[in-house]
Design a protein around this motif. Structure first.
Motif, short mmCIF file in Angstrom:
data_model
loop_
_atom_site.label_atom_id
_atom_site.label_comp_id
_atom_site.label_asym_id
_atom_site.label_seq_id
_atom_site.Cartn_x
_atom_site.Cartn_y
_atom_site.Cartn_z
N ASP A 1 0.80 -1.22 0.00
CA ASP A 1 0.00 0.00 0.00
C ASP A 1 0.84 1.27 0.00
O ASP A 1 2.03 1.25 0.34
N PRO A 2 0.21 2.41 -0.34
CA PRO A 2 0.93 3.69 -0.35
C PRO A 2 1.55 4.09 0.99
O PRO A 2 2.47 4.90 1.01
N ASP A 3 1.04 3.54 2.09
CA ASP A 3 1.65 3.87 3.38
C ASP A 3 2.85 2.98 3.69
O ASP A 3 3.43 3.07 4.77
N GLY A 4 3.23 2.13 2.74
CA GLY A 4 4.40 1.27 2.92
C GLY A 4 4.10 -0.04 3.62
O GLY A 4 5.02 -0.83 3.86
N SER A 5 2.85 -0.30 3.93
CA SER A 5 2.50 -1.53 4.64
C SER A 5 2.17 -2.65 3.64
O SER A 5 1.85 -2.40 2.49
N ILE A 6 2.28 -3.88 4.13
CA ILE A 6 1.94 -5.07 3.36
C ILE A 6 0.77 -5.76 4.05
O ILE A 6 0.79 -5.98 5.26
N ARG A 7 -0.24 -6.11 3.26
CA ARG A 7 -1.40 -6.82 3.79
C ARG A 7 -1.60 -8.13 3.05
O ARG A 7 -1.43 -8.18 1.83
N VAL A 8 -1.95 -9.18 3.79
CA VAL A 8 -2.30 -10.46 3.17
C VAL A 8 -3.74 -10.37 2.70
O VAL A 8 -4.65 -10.11 3.49
#
Length: 291
Positions: free
Chosen positions: A128-135
């Motif tokens: 995501d644009p905030d630098g986070s990774i989501r499953v």
């Protein structure tokens, strides 16, 4: 529709063709040879960058940079200098897992799946644009071709191992997916759906691994056509050219016997198919992500 060989690459595992509208060039990868290729159809010239690791997917960052999905990392490639800069390390929950196919959505989020040696241990991630990774999805085996309908209400995801392409309800604002259903089921055949691309009419074009062809399905999953190819293992497709009506097709030679390679001498080459369809321009990584 006519198929042309545009570059005799003899790639081990050609994958992830990506048309760069600004450059009017095609980028693609040879995953196992650690190469990102830059093909210029105006000249017929192809050059490559050795990125030092398995590279399975790419996305546009800006005119001079690509996002790379390496074995277990995300990185930037500067196509002017050749410099590779890694910036994210995955910690996969299962061993013998690596990144596979990936693509940006219209909001600039990067979706990347994995492939596992054990059934149902692969996953789908969203960067995501905030630098986070989501499953975003679990219990896959070979997370492969992915894309979105022209109205951005449907997300498509291939799991090659069960020979299926799934459809999900997609919320473009939140980037969430739900209500998975099997849209295309090829489990009665020996072919495996691989990389895919969506045209402006919402039709799904997919490479059929071991199928010697590219297939086209409508948004309801009905098969419209199969276009024969001179290679056993086409791997992925994307629309390119000035009108986005040329379908570029990558292929693989990996795992083929000498007899099979003799039957499909152009295994691993890059192809172009002139169509009556028009593709959707590739989306770039969100500028909010870019460092």
């Amino acid at each position: 529709m006519t198929v042309q060989i545009v570059f005799d690459a003899r790639a081990r595992l050609g994958e992830c063709p990506l048309w760069n509208v600004d450059r009017q060039q095609l980028f693609w990868v040879d995953a196992y040879n650690h190469r990102v290729h830059q093909f210029d159809p105006a000249t017929g010239q192809d050059r490559f960058f050795d990125v030092g690791d398995i590279v399975s997917a790419i996305a546009i960052v800006d005119r001079d940079r690509l996002l790379l999905a390496l074995r277990d990392r995300l990185a930037y490639l500067n196509v002017e200098s050749g410099e590779v800069t890694a910036f994210y390390q995955f910690n996969f929950p299962y061993p013998n897992t690596r990144c596979n196919d990936g693509k940006c959505d219209a909001q600039g989020r990067f979706w990347i799946g994995t492939v596992s040696e054990t059934a149902k241990q692969a996953e789908l991630y969203r960067y995501d644009p905030d630098g986070s990774i989501r499953v975003m999805e679990t219990e896959l085996t070979i997370s492969n071709g992915l894309g979105w309908s022209p109205d951005r209400s449907t997300f498509y995801l291939t799991d090659s191992a069960p020979h299926k392409i799934y459809a999900y309800d997609f919320n473009a604002e939140t980037g969430t997916i739900q209500n998975r259903r099997t849209l295309i089921d090829l489990s009665s055949e020996a072919v495996e759906p691989d990389g895919l691309s969506i045209d402006t009419q919402g039709n799904i074009w997919t490479a059929l691994w071991n199928g010697w062809c590219v297939a086209c399905f409508d948004a309801a999953g009905k098969e419209l056509d199969r276009i024969n190819l001179p290679v056993q293992r086409p791997t992925s497709v994307t629309f390119g050219g000035s009108n986005l009506s040329d379908l570029y097709i990558t292929s693989a030679s990996v795992g083929l016997s000498q007899k099979e390679i003799q039957q499909g001498f152009n295994a691993g080459d890059l192809f172009r198919l002139s169509t009556n369809a028009q593709g959707i321009p590739s989306h770039a990584l969100s500028s909010a992500i870019i460092e």
